[in-house]
Structures are given as C-alpha cells and as structure tokens.
Enzyme design. Structure first.
Site, short mmCIF file in Angstrom:
data_model
loop_
_atom_site.label_atom_id
_atom_site.label_comp_id
_atom_site.label_asym_id
_atom_site.label_seq_id
_atom_site.Cartn_x
_atom_site.Cartn_y
_atom_site.Cartn_z
N TYR A 51 0.82 -1.22 0.00
CA TYR A 51 0.00 0.00 0.00
C TYR A 51 0.85 1.27 0.00
O TYR A 51 0.36 2.33 0.39
CB TYR A 51 -0.94 -0.01 1.21
N ASN A 114 -12.98 -3.66 4.68
CA ASN A 114 -13.98 -3.69 3.61
C ASN A 114 -13.90 -4.95 2.73
O ASN A 114 -14.19 -4.90 1.54
CB ASN A 114 -13.94 -2.40 2.80
N HIS A 117 -9.82 -6.44 -1.65
CA HIS A 117 -9.05 -5.48 -2.45
C HIS A 117 -9.32 -5.76 -3.92
O HIS A 117 -9.54 -6.91 -4.30
CB HIS A 117 -7.54 -5.67 -2.18
N GLU A 128 0.79 -5.76 -8.76
CA GLU A 128 0.29 -6.44 -7.57
C GLU A 128 0.35 -7.97 -7.72
O GLU A 128 0.73 -8.68 -6.78
CB GLU A 128 -1.14 -5.97 -7.27
N1 UDP Z 1 -9.10 2.95 3.60
C1 UDP Z 1 -9.37 3.36 4.89
N2 UDP Z 1 -9.92 4.61 5.08
C2 UDP Z 1 -10.19 5.45 4.04
C3 UDP Z 1 -9.91 5.02 2.74
C4 UDP Z 1 -9.37 3.76 2.54
O1 UDP Z 1 -9.12 2.63 5.85
O2 UDP Z 1 -10.68 6.57 4.28
C5 UDP Z 1 -8.51 1.59 3.40
C6 UDP Z 1 -9.53 0.59 2.85
O3 UDP Z 1 -9.22 -0.69 3.40
C7 UDP Z 1 -9.25 0.64 1.36
C8 UDP Z 1 -7.73 0.80 1.34
O4 UDP Z 1 -7.46 1.69 2.42
O5 UDP Z 1 -9.70 -0.52 0.70
C9 UDP Z 1 -7.14 1.38 0.07
O6 UDP Z 1 -7.80 2.59 -0.23
P1 UDP Z 1 -8.27 2.93 -1.70
O7 UDP Z 1 -8.64 4.39 -1.74
O8 UDP Z 1 -7.24 2.46 -2.69
O9 UDP Z 1 -9.62 2.08 -1.86
P2 UDP Z 1 -9.95 0.79 -2.74
O10 UDP Z 1 -9.16 0.88 -4.01
O11 UDP Z 1 -9.58 -0.42 -1.90
O12 UDP Z 1 -11.43 0.85 -2.97
MG MG Z 2 -7.15 1.20 -4.31
#
Ligand code: UDP
Ligand code: MG
Length: 139
Positions: A51, A114, A117, A128
């Site tokens: 990440y 959530n 991924h 990845e």
């Molecule tokens: N996340 C979080 N708080 C936030 C936004 C993201 O804890 O406000 C975490 C969540 O697990 C998310 C991951 O960070 O899936 C990566 O964020 P991203 O914006 O890339 O979201 P995704 O691509 O997973 O939808």
């Molecule tokens: Mg993402």
C-alpha cells in the site's frame, strides 16, 4: 486496450468471518477465472510495501496494522475488462456507499475492513500480481 487480469485479496475481516467461500463463489459467478491463489499472512512491512501509494494518507498506519492482523487470500483473476468489471463487482470503498449485491455491500464491516481489495488499473494489476506470485504460481 483493456486487460484480462486483476488482482484481489480477501482481507482479514472476511477471512475471520468465514466468508472466503461465499466471496469466491460471487467471483466465479460473475465470470472470473482464478489463475493464481494463496492463503497467507502479510507482515506489517509487506502490507506497507503493498500500500506504499497511500503512505501519506492519514489511514496508512491503521491500514498496514489491519492488513497484517490475520491471514488473507490473494488471487489473480482473469476475464475481459477484468479491472473495471471487478471494481464494479466489489463496489465502493465505503460499504455504506456500495451498491446492493456488491461484495463490499454484502460482506464489508467498515471503510477500513472492507472485505476485499481490487486493483485500480491494468498497470497496478500486473505490479500487484507480481508482488504476490512467481511465474511458476500463475496459470
Ligand atoms: N481505507 C481506509 N480509510 C479510508 C480510505 C481507505 O481505511 O478513508 C482503506 C480501505 O481498506 C481501502 C484501502 O485503504 O480498501 C485502500 O484505499 P483505496 O482508496 O485504494 O480504496 P480501494 O481501491 O480499496 O477501494
Ligand atoms: Mg485502491
């Protein structure tokens, strides 16, 4: 041209809740083929590397703690338009905003925990997939 693969993880909350099977069933039902898969636990350092793009975001530390808090399932999925079709299948990052029938709407506990991924671009899908799998582990 849109790519044929995406990368996914079933995150620690969904593994803990015994939702590996139901999530894989939704993935297969939506037309994705699994071409690599492993069950493993990330170290905090590995989660941080995965990440790294988020390292300036306020949630980065908690995200790395959470993603290393228990085992995950990592997989490479194959389908035409894999990245965008899988983002549609998983739904919005915040499960309260995810559409009905999406994986996150059904299984996510919170915006952090959530359930899954999904890669956000063809380029990142390849990065990845290569982070988790050697060529010998991909089919
Ligand atoms: N996340 C979080 N708080 C936030 C936004 C993201 O804890 O406000 C975490 C969540 O697990 C998310 C991951 O960070 O899936 C990566 O964020 P991203 O914006 O890339 O979201 P995704 O691509 O997973 O939808
Ligand atoms: Mg993402």
């Amino acid at each position: 041209m849109t790519g044929q693969i995406t990368f996914t993880m079933i995150k620690p909350d969904a593994v803990e809740a015994n939702n590996i099977g139901p999530i894989l069933a939704m993935i297969n039902k939506a037309g994705f083929t699994i071409t690599a898969m492993k069950y493993m636990r990330l170290t905090k350092e590995q989660a941080g590397q995965f990440y790294a793009v988020h390292k300036e975001r306020p949630f980065y530390g908690e995200l790395c703690d959470y993603m290393s808090s228990g085992p995950i399932v990592a997989a490479v999925l194959k389908k035409d338009n894999a990245v965008s079709d899988y983002r549609k299948l998983i739904g919005a990052t915040d499960p309260t905003k995810a559409e009905d029938g999406t994986i996150r709407k059904v299984f996510a506990k919170s915006i952090a925990a959530n359930a899954v991924h999904g890669s956000d671009s063809d380029e990142n899908a390849n990065i990845e997939a290569n982070f988790f799998f050697s060529q010998l582990e991909r089919f």
